[in-house]
Write a protein that holds these residues in place. Sequence first.
Motif, PDB file in Angstrom:
ATOM      1  N   ASP A 118       0.871  -1.170   0.000  1.00 45.49           N
ATOM      2  CA  ASP A 118       0.000   0.000   0.000  1.00 45.49           C
ATOM      3  C   ASP A 118       0.910   1.223   0.000  1.00 45.49           C
ATOM      4  N   THR A 145       1.475   5.450  -0.344  1.00 47.41           N
ATOM      5  CA  THR A 145       1.017   6.831  -0.308  1.00 47.41           C
ATOM      6  C   THR A 145       2.086   7.652  -0.998  1.00 47.41           C
ATOM      7  N   VAL A 180      -2.238   5.583 -10.965  1.00 42.96           N
ATOM      8  CA  VAL A 180      -3.554   5.783 -10.348  1.00 42.96           C
ATOM      9  C   VAL A 180      -4.615   4.943 -11.057  1.00 42.96           C
ATOM     10  N   GLY A 201      -5.093   2.776  -8.141  1.00 38.36           N
ATOM     11  CA  GLY A 201      -5.831   3.693  -7.283  1.00 38.36           C
ATOM     12  C   GLY A 201      -6.959   2.979  -6.560  1.00 38.36           C
ATOM     13  N   GLY A 202      -7.268   3.414  -5.382  1.00 36.95           N
ATOM     14  CA  GLY A 202      -8.327   2.772  -4.598  1.00 36.95           C
ATOM     15  C   GLY A 202      -7.748   1.765  -3.628  1.00 36.95           C
ATOM     16  N   THR A 203      -8.571   0.826  -3.226  1.00 39.59           N
ATOM     17  CA  THR A 203      -8.136  -0.135  -2.219  1.00 39.59           C
ATOM     18  C   THR A 203      -7.453  -1.326  -2.859  1.00 39.59           C
ATOM     19  N   SER A 258      -2.398  -0.934  -3.184  1.00 36.61           N
ATOM     20  CA  SER A 258      -3.217   0.242  -3.484  1.00 36.61           C
ATOM     21  C   SER A 258      -2.353   1.489  -3.432  1.00 36.61           C
ATOM     22  N   THR A 280      -2.523   5.691  -3.010  1.00 43.54           N
ATOM     23  CA  THR A 280      -3.219   6.926  -2.681  1.00 43.54           C
ATOM     24  C   THR A 280      -2.245   8.048  -3.000  1.00 43.54           C
ATOM     25  N   TYR A 321      -1.264  12.207  -3.639  1.00 43.80           N
ATOM     26  CA  TYR A 321      -1.540  13.574  -3.211  1.00 43.80           C
ATOM     27  C   TYR A 321      -0.638  14.539  -3.960  1.00 43.80           C
ATOM     28  N   ARG A 344      -5.694  15.465  -2.247  1.00 45.62           N
ATOM     29  CA  ARG A 344      -5.822  14.180  -2.928  1.00 45.62           C
ATOM     30  C   ARG A 344      -5.927  14.413  -4.433  1.00 45.62           C
TER      31      ARG A 344
END
Length: 145
Positions: free
Chosen positions: A10, A12, A34, A38-40, A55, A57, A59, A125
């Motif tokens: 996961d 970020t 993405v 992107g997402g879970t 996943s 995420t 920004y 985001r």
Amino acid sequence: LEAALGRGADVTLVMPRNPNVYHDANRKALAKLVNKYGGTGRAVSAEGVQTRVGSLTAYLCDDMLHAKVFLAHGPRAQSAAMIGSCNLKQRSFGQFAELNALIVQPQCTRQLAAELGRLVRESARVTQDDLKFAEPKATIEEWLG
């Protein structure tokens, strides 16, 4: 990043909204990640074997970010970080004089995690509008980078 996501990590990601170079190439690469991750996280089946896909995420930060920071959390609350100016591309490792440092000291990785959390909270985001890029400019920037 794509290899880590493919292994189920996961991720970020925080990028500058207005990078100093290669804006369209950056957005093209971000859009690819993405759109795919992107997402879970989810499980995918390859020949009957369930594999977890990670996943992403993403920004965008309004400040310019040049330092690259990577923070990984291990299975038993162990963490390691890499911080520096080196891009993860061949030219940065061989042609340019850039450097990263590996950090494994728990107190430093905890402080870095707190600072990265603050950066994420202060960033926006990524939206679909943020993923727009111009071609052939993006491809030309990829070749130059």
